[in-house]
Enzyme design. Sequence first.
Site, PDB file in Angstrom:
ATOM      1  N   SER A  88       0.825  -1.213   0.000  1.00 55.30           N
ATOM      2  CA  SER A  88       0.000   0.000   0.000  1.00 55.30           C
ATOM      3  C   SER A  88       0.857   1.260   0.000  1.00 55.30           C
ATOM      4  O   SER A  88       0.338   2.364   0.155  1.00 55.30           O
ATOM      5  CB  SER A  88      -0.925  -0.001   1.220  1.00 55.30           C
ATOM      6  OG  SER A  88      -0.172  -0.097   2.405  1.00 55.30           O
ATOM      7  N   THR A 190      -1.382   3.748   4.692  1.00 54.39           N
ATOM      8  CA  THR A 190      -0.412   4.806   4.435  1.00 54.39           C
ATOM      9  C   THR A 190       0.576   4.776   5.570  1.00 54.39           C
ATOM     10  O   THR A 190       0.185   4.512   6.707  1.00 54.39           O
ATOM     11  CB  THR A 190      -1.150   6.167   4.478  1.00 54.39           C
ATOM     12  OG1 THR A 190      -2.086   6.188   3.403  1.00 54.39           O
ATOM     13  CG2 THR A 190      -0.216   7.346   4.391  1.00 54.39           C
ATOM     14  N   THR A 208       2.022   7.033   0.349  1.00 58.53           N
ATOM     15  CA  THR A 208       1.064   5.951   0.078  1.00 58.53           C
ATOM     16  C   THR A 208       0.902   5.722  -1.421  1.00 58.53           C
ATOM     17  O   THR A 208       1.208   6.609  -2.229  1.00 58.53           O
ATOM     18  CB  THR A 208      -0.319   6.316   0.664  1.00 58.53           C
ATOM     19  OG1 THR A 208      -1.185   5.190   0.593  1.00 58.53           O
ATOM     20  CG2 THR A 208      -0.973   7.468  -0.064  1.00 58.53           C
ATOM     21  N   ARG A 218      -7.187   9.924  -9.075  1.00 60.12           N
ATOM     22  CA  ARG A 218      -7.715  10.166  -7.710  1.00 60.12           C
ATOM     23  C   ARG A 218      -6.560  10.553  -6.766  1.00 60.12           C
ATOM     24  O   ARG A 218      -5.507   9.949  -6.762  1.00 60.12           O
ATOM     25  CB  ARG A 218      -8.405   8.909  -7.206  1.00 60.12           C
ATOM     26  CG  ARG A 218      -8.988   9.023  -5.780  1.00 60.12           C
ATOM     27  CD  ARG A 218      -8.041   8.474  -4.741  1.00 60.12           C
ATOM     28  NE  ARG A 218      -8.657   8.442  -3.405  1.00 60.12           N
ATOM     29  CZ  ARG A 218      -7.986   8.138  -2.290  1.00 60.12           C
ATOM     30  NH1 ARG A 218      -6.712   7.831  -2.344  1.00 60.12           N
ATOM     31  NH2 ARG A 218      -8.598   8.145  -1.126  1.00 60.12           N
ATOM     32  N   THR A 241      -4.393   8.215   8.436  1.00 61.09           N
ATOM     33  CA  THR A 241      -4.488   7.094   7.506  1.00 61.09           C
ATOM     34  C   THR A 241      -5.953   6.697   7.405  1.00 61.09           C
ATOM     35  O   THR A 241      -6.768   7.087   8.241  1.00 61.09           O
ATOM     36  CB  THR A 241      -3.632   5.901   7.984  1.00 61.09           C
ATOM     37  OG1 THR A 241      -3.715   4.850   7.010  1.00 61.09           O
ATOM     38  CG2 THR A 241      -4.096   5.373   9.324  1.00 61.09           C
ATOM     39  N   GLY A 242      -6.268   5.943   6.367  1.00 61.45           N
ATOM     40  CA  GLY A 242      -7.656   5.521   6.188  1.00 61.45           C
ATOM     41  C   GLY A 242      -8.268   6.202   4.966  1.00 61.45           C
ATOM     42  O   GLY A 242      -7.548   6.663   4.089  1.00 61.45           O
TER      43      GLY A 242
HETATM   44  N1  ASP Z   1      -5.304   7.737   3.263  1.00 61.95           N
HETATM   45  C1  ASP Z   1      -4.943   6.930   2.115  1.00 61.95           C
HETATM   46  C2  ASP Z   1      -5.704   7.426   0.916  1.00 61.95           C
HETATM   47  O1  ASP Z   1      -6.849   7.805   1.054  1.00 61.95           O
HETATM   48  C3  ASP Z   1      -5.185   5.482   2.289  1.00 61.95           C
HETATM   49  C4  ASP Z   1      -4.962   4.899   3.664  1.00 61.95           C
HETATM   50  O2  ASP Z   1      -4.222   5.439   4.451  1.00 61.95           O
HETATM   51  O3  ASP Z   1      -5.561   3.882   3.991  1.00 61.95           O
HETATM   52  O4  ASP Z   1      -5.186   7.373  -0.162  1.00 61.95           O
END
Ligand code: ASP
Length: 335
Positions: A88, A190, A208, A218, A241-242
């Site tokens: 990721s 991330t 990330t 995107r 993150t997320g």
């Molecule tokens: N925040 C990251 C994104 O939206 C993904 C992640 O951290 O899970 O690209």
Amino acid sequence: MKISRKKFIHSSLIAGSALGLNACVWPAKPEKNKPSGSIVNQPIVLSTWRFGIEANAEAWKILSNGGSALDAVEAGVKVPEADPKERSVGYGGRPDREGIVSLDACIMDHLGNIGSVVCLENIKHAISVARAVMEKTPHVMLAGKGAQQFALEQGFKLENLLVEESKKEWEEWLKKNEYKPIANIENHDTIGMLALDQFGNLSGACTTSGMAFKMRGRVGDSPIIGAGLYIDNEVGGATATGHGEEVIRIAGSSLVVELMRQGYSPENACKEAVSRVVNLMNRRNKNIKDIQVGFIALNKAGEYGSYCVQNGFNYALKTSKEEVLIDAPFHTKIS
Ligand code: ASP
């Protein structure tokens, strides 16, 4: 993130503090309660998820030798960026829906210098390109082809970032062609890292490959200063993150830092930011089960904390005394 959330070393610091559902109060009053932990007048580094353990160890080599937080966070997050098994971030990251790995990253130092790259292709160390944007251009953000062109001019090499496992997963995904990021499961994640050095200076880095099978072009929160990362050397730093769309919606990391400025502990600042994510999900009739957002924060005094929407998020901490993976307290327990 690995489905197995086996802890590396369990910290007792905040174990048991995750009590499930919390009332969503907005705006909340500043709660100057005890932080999740603190390390005073000494270097400290924390970063998101399990891969933060190895990343922190690399950052620590710099911090413990009197190096700067800026050098530490760059070196730290380069570890998962270079690891093809971390699917990721960087090399090995999952591709967008057209099969192309595109990277987002940003960096911020104690002086307010910032650099960011978005939709960067075929360059492994997006964080180092972000740092070069910060240090060698009059701008703060470069995107797509222009970011790649700049990277090549700076001596970075073109590389294929799509590993065989990711290619297979993408081909499988194409059969259904359904975009469905899963909270805590490893089709996103991330590394966001925050460090405080021996000079009392803070820096942060965030990198990330974004959400797996995202639309081409995107951009998530991770390369956006104020969303995925924010540092104010007078106050503290935060990173996220997320699901990036939800973090951007509340200008997440900037919000956490502003709350700390108002007197919130790092954990309570993260908690309040999470409650705003939840509040906006509720207003829009969205199910929070479908998303994860986690924040980590570190203040100028070396106090740190975290909070996330649902159980499953953890972060790694390294100080001169400990090296731990900590389960973040959460808003809602999802079994
Ligand atoms: N925040 C990251 C994104 O939206 C993904 C992640 O951290 O899970 O690209």
